[in-house]
Write an enzyme that holds these catalytic residues in place. Sequence first.
Site, mmCIF file in Angstrom:
data_model
loop_
_atom_site.group_PDB
_atom_site.id
_atom_site.type_symbol
_atom_site.label_atom_id
_atom_site.label_comp_id
_atom_site.label_asym_id
_atom_site.label_seq_id
_atom_site.Cartn_x
_atom_site.Cartn_y
_atom_site.Cartn_z
ATOM 1 N N LEU A 1 46.568 19.338 -3.740
ATOM 2 C CA LEU A 1 46.593 19.745 -2.333
ATOM 3 C C LEU A 1 46.750 18.496 -1.479
ATOM 4 O O LEU A 1 46.107 17.475 -1.747
ATOM 5 C CB LEU A 1 45.290 20.445 -1.942
ATOM 6 C CG LEU A 1 45.186 21.962 -2.095
ATOM 7 C CD1 LEU A 1 43.796 22.427 -1.669
ATOM 8 C CD2 LEU A 1 46.246 22.679 -1.274
ATOM 9 N N ASP A 2 47.589 18.578 -0.432
ATOM 10 C CA ASP A 2 47.717 17.457 0.498
ATOM 11 C C ASP A 2 46.360 17.120 1.111
ATOM 12 O O ASP A 2 45.520 18.012 1.289
ATOM 13 C CB ASP A 2 48.689 17.808 1.627
ATOM 14 C CG ASP A 2 50.127 17.951 1.151
ATOM 15 O OD1 ASP A 2 50.460 17.389 0.094
ATOM 16 O OD2 ASP A 2 50.915 18.619 1.850
ATOM 17 N N PRO A 3 46.140 15.847 1.479
ATOM 18 C CA PRO A 3 44.871 15.482 2.139
ATOM 19 C C PRO A 3 44.568 16.334 3.363
ATOM 20 O O PRO A 3 43.419 16.711 3.598
ATOM 21 C CB PRO A 3 45.091 14.009 2.511
ATOM 22 C CG PRO A 3 46.045 13.505 1.475
ATOM 23 C CD PRO A 3 46.984 14.659 1.204
ATOM 24 N N ARG B 1 55.169 21.976 3.443
ATOM 25 C CA ARG B 1 55.705 21.122 4.513
ATOM 26 C C ARG B 1 57.221 21.276 4.629
ATOM 27 O O ARG B 1 57.776 21.260 5.735
ATOM 28 C CB ARG B 1 55.336 19.661 4.254
ATOM 29 C CG ARG B 1 53.868 19.345 4.508
ATOM 30 C CD ARG B 1 53.553 17.889 4.184
ATOM 31 N NE ARG B 1 53.587 17.638 2.747
ATOM 32 C CZ ARG B 1 53.879 16.461 2.196
ATOM 33 N NH1 ARG B 1 54.223 15.436 2.973
ATOM 34 N NH2 ARG B 1 53.849 16.304 0.884
ATOM 35 N N ALA C 1 45.271 19.389 3.861
ATOM 36 C CA ALA C 1 45.038 20.794 3.516
ATOM 37 C C ALA C 1 43.587 21.075 3.157
ATOM 38 O O ALA C 1 42.845 20.198 2.720
ATOM 39 C CB ALA C 1 45.940 21.196 2.356
#
Length: 306
Positions: free
Chosen positions: A45-47, A180, A49
């Site tokens: 997971l992206d930071p 994104r 998120a």
Amino acid sequence: MRRKRGRPIDGWLVIDKPSGMTSTDVVNRVKRLFDARKAGHGGTLDPLATGLLPIAFGAATKTVPYIMDGTKRYEFTLRLGEARDTDDAEGAVIETSDVRPTDDAFRAALPAFRGDIMQVPPIYSAIKVAGERAYDMAREGRAPDLPPRPARVDRFDLVARPDADTAIFAVESGKGVYMRSLARDIARACGTVGHVAALRRLRVGPFSEADAILLDKIVPSDDNAPASPDLLLPVATALADIPALALTHEEADALSHGRAVSLLDLMGRIPDAVDPACGIVRGMDGARVIGLCRLEDGWLRPDRML
């Protein structure tokens, strides 16, 4: 002989990841809290998120590929009018637009992003280009030229429109789909620019929000002992979405020892949803999951045994 550090514990823990932490940060923290010997996660997971980050301990790490291949469910907020170099709120503004699409414009554009599509990843991603991470190249001012990659999007719907600058979307997708990129591309398709302002993962394979716990709820006991393994879900939980195949004890024993079983002996038991030429099943010895088995060339072969 050097002794391995940590406890040999097995199972799954589904963390509701807070914004601002990397997936690796979360795994390392949880691994320390449990004093676990081996741990890994079931999909980055992206930071920025929040949401589900399944963490596998011990034998559960064998099932990580099946979690990563499972369907993911997300909700993201698209902020219109600003394109950013990271395609999320953490990046620098690189383009602006005064165009604000209508709800009907979004709905008309969405079908082109459903099904099997080609998607260009964000330049700030972990994809390797000639041995270098794309995000390292981007940070050094050498924006990588990333080719489109195949992606599968099962659902992509507009679910809310709080104001003219904001749109909220629900997505169900397969492995390796970048939210994104979806946000960037749906904005472009509607004649404007935008970026992800918020992102939450709601489901990963068989795991839902009902399975998740907050990171700060995992605390050592009063005597500073490691967190209790009672918090973990069974290893086999990760395989709940995979069709089950009932085996005799003799068949289960053979597969557990690396031997294949003829499909002729299994006729009438193979689930209808499984392709007999190349399918995957969850091998069951009574109520016990013995592992994952692959149907191939007329045989049931052990794939990842527990």
